[in-house]
Design a protein around this motif. Sequence first.
Motif, PDB file in Angstrom:
ATOM      1  N   ASN A  78       0.838  -1.201   0.000  1.00 27.44           N
ATOM      2  CA  ASN A  78       0.000   0.000   0.000  1.00 27.44           C
ATOM      3  C   ASN A  78       0.873   1.252   0.000  1.00 27.44           C
ATOM      4  N   TYR A  79       1.920   1.225   0.780  1.00 24.27           N
ATOM      5  CA  TYR A  79       2.848   2.353   0.874  1.00 24.27           C
ATOM      6  C   TYR A  79       3.506   2.631  -0.482  1.00 24.27           C
ATOM      7  N   ILE A  80       4.045   1.588  -1.102  1.00 29.45           N
ATOM      8  CA  ILE A  80       4.702   1.730  -2.402  1.00 29.45           C
ATOM      9  C   ILE A  80       3.704   2.168  -3.460  1.00 29.45           C
ATOM     10  N   GLN A  81       2.508   1.618  -3.419  1.00 29.58           N
ATOM     11  CA  GLN A  81       1.481   1.994  -4.390  1.00 29.58           C
ATOM     12  C   GLN A  81       1.104   3.462  -4.259  1.00 29.58           C
ATOM     13  N   LYS A  82       0.983   3.952  -3.034  1.00 27.38           N
ATOM     14  CA  LYS A  82       0.679   5.370  -2.817  1.00 27.38           C
ATOM     15  C   LYS A  82       1.779   6.249  -3.393  1.00 27.38           C
ATOM     16  N   ILE A  83       3.015   5.862  -3.184  1.00 23.79           N
ATOM     17  CA  ILE A  83       4.134   6.637  -3.722  1.00 23.79           C
ATOM     18  C   ILE A  83       4.138   6.585  -5.249  1.00 23.79           C
ATOM     19  N   ALA A  84       3.949   5.401  -5.806  1.00 24.83           N
ATOM     20  CA  ALA A  84       3.975   5.236  -7.261  1.00 24.83           C
ATOM     21  C   ALA A  84       2.863   6.033  -7.946  1.00 24.83           C
ATOM     22  N   ASN A  85       1.756   6.263  -7.259  1.00 24.50           N
ATOM     23  CA  ASN A  85       0.629   6.984  -7.846  1.00 24.50           C
ATOM     24  C   ASN A  85       0.737   8.499  -7.719  1.00 24.50           C
ATOM     25  N   LEU A  86       1.778   8.971  -7.062  1.00 24.53           N
ATOM     26  CA  LEU A  86       1.930  10.411  -6.867  1.00 24.53           C
ATOM     27  C   LEU A  86       2.535  11.082  -8.097  1.00 24.53           C
ATOM     28  N   ASN A  87       2.204  12.359  -8.262  1.00 19.60           N
ATOM     29  CA  ASN A  87       2.845  13.159  -9.296  1.00 19.60           C
ATOM     30  C   ASN A  87       4.117  13.805  -8.780  1.00 19.60           C
ATOM     31  N   PHE A  88       4.249  13.902  -7.458  1.00 18.55           N
ATOM     32  CA  PHE A  88       5.391  14.598  -6.869  1.00 18.55           C
ATOM     33  C   PHE A  88       5.514  14.189  -5.415  1.00 18.55           C
ATOM     34  N   LEU A  89       6.754  14.158  -4.919  1.00 15.82           N
ATOM     35  CA  LEU A  89       7.012  13.722  -3.553  1.00 15.82           C
ATOM     36  C   LEU A  89       8.068  14.619  -2.928  1.00 15.82           C
ATOM     37  N   ILE A  90       7.862  14.963  -1.679  1.00 13.50           N
ATOM     38  CA  ILE A  90       8.864  15.690  -0.913  1.00 13.50           C
ATOM     39  C   ILE A  90       9.419  14.693   0.094  1.00 13.50           C
ATOM     40  N   VAL A  91      10.699  14.383  -0.014  1.00 15.55           N
ATOM     41  CA  VAL A  91      11.294  13.390   0.883  1.00 15.55           C
ATOM     42  C   VAL A  91      12.176  14.073   1.914  1.00 15.55           C
ATOM     43  N   GLY A  92      12.169  13.488   3.103  1.00 15.59           N
ATOM     44  CA  GLY A  92      12.981  14.026   4.175  1.00 15.59           C
ATOM     45  C   GLY A  92      13.999  13.036   4.700  1.00 15.59           C
ATOM     46  N   ARG A  93      13.930  11.810   4.234  1.00 13.12           N
ATOM     47  CA  ARG A  93      14.842  10.783   4.719  1.00 13.12           C
ATOM     48  C   ARG A  93      15.306   9.915   3.551  1.00 13.12           C
ATOM     49  N   TYR A  94      16.412   9.259   3.760  1.00 12.79           N
ATOM     50  CA  TYR A  94      17.082   8.472   2.730  1.00 12.79           C
ATOM     51  C   TYR A  94      16.183   7.394   2.114  1.00 12.79           C
ATOM     52  N   HIS A  95      15.499   6.620   2.950  1.00 14.05           N
ATOM     53  CA  HIS A  95      14.707   5.510   2.420  1.00 14.05           C
ATOM     54  C   HIS A  95      13.497   5.995   1.635  1.00 14.05           C
ATOM     55  N   SER A  96      12.977   7.155   1.989  1.00 10.41           N
ATOM     56  CA  SER A  96      11.907   7.742   1.183  1.00 10.41           C
ATOM     57  C   SER A  96      12.427   8.096  -0.203  1.00 10.41           C
ATOM     58  N   LEU A  97      13.660   8.583  -0.268  1.00 13.82           N
ATOM     59  CA  LEU A  97      14.286   8.864  -1.558  1.00 13.82           C
ATOM     60  C   LEU A  97      14.415   7.574  -2.367  1.00 13.82           C
ATOM     61  N   CYS A  98      14.823   6.497  -1.718  1.00  8.34           N
ATOM     62  CA  CYS A  98      14.956   5.208  -2.410  1.00  8.34           C
ATOM     63  C   CYS A  98      13.626   4.785  -3.031  1.00  8.34           C
ATOM     64  N   PHE A  99      12.529   4.931  -2.278  1.00 12.55           N
ATOM     65  CA  PHE A  99      11.207   4.577  -2.810  1.00 12.55           C
ATOM     66  C   PHE A  99      10.828   5.481  -3.975  1.00 12.55           C
ATOM     67  N   ALA A 100      11.113   6.772  -3.869  1.00 16.96           N
ATOM     68  CA  ALA A 100      10.802   7.699  -4.960  1.00 16.96           C
ATOM     69  C   ALA A 100      11.570   7.315  -6.217  1.00 16.96           C
ATOM     70  N   LEU A 101      12.840   6.981  -6.064  1.00 11.23           N
ATOM     71  CA  LEU A 101      13.651   6.588  -7.211  1.00 11.23           C
ATOM     72  C   LEU A 101      13.140   5.292  -7.828  1.00 11.23           C
ATOM     73  N   LYS A 102      12.873   4.314  -6.983  1.00 17.04           N
ATOM     74  CA  LYS A 102      12.448   3.004  -7.470  1.00 17.04           C
ATOM     75  C   LYS A 102      11.124   3.087  -8.228  1.00 17.04           C
ATOM     76  N   THR A 103      10.233   3.986  -7.805  1.00 17.20           N
ATOM     77  CA  THR A 103       8.926   4.126  -8.449  1.00 17.20           C
ATOM     78  C   THR A 103       8.915   5.231  -9.504  1.00 17.20           C
ATOM     79  N   LEU A 104      10.083   5.865  -9.730  1.00 19.51           N
ATOM     80  CA  LEU A 104      10.212   6.972 -10.676  1.00 19.51           C
ATOM     81  C   LEU A 104       9.224   8.097 -10.377  1.00 19.51           C
TER      82      LEU A 104
END
Length: 156
Positions: free
Chosen positions: A57-83
Amino acid sequence: MILILLSLAGCALYAIILTFFYSYNNRVEYYNNMHNAWEQLYNKDATMFYYINDYKNYIQKIANLNFLIVGRYHSLCFALKTLTPFVALKSNSHKIEGMLEDIGMGQNRIIEENDIVKIKMKSFSDSEQTKILDYINTAPIKIENMFKEIKKLLEK
């Protein structure tokens, strides 16, 4: 962890993912203030999810976003992985900055905490997307080779 989903302009979804680095009372006040600032700036309601415990659910929510503001390293990893296009808050370590340098993206997606309410959604350029995909495909091999080298050094 907090995932703040913001629906702006009726269709674009922004999100802020930040982990807790303040005491409980301070972090709740901090995120509520940030949430309120976003709502005031964009004159739109924002939905704040305080806890998502399901990985898919977490990954799906990120993948469905048009834009993300990350504050921590692992959030960046998820943003990169889901483009998922992102900006990253300047961190208290060099991990975020280091990964962006490793990818070849530089520091133009790093912002200061005080600038969070001023940002504009920024899609990936073709060059950035190519670099991210290349990194995603080559990083596992490079990491495996690095550990093989470490193993060789330890066996000496």
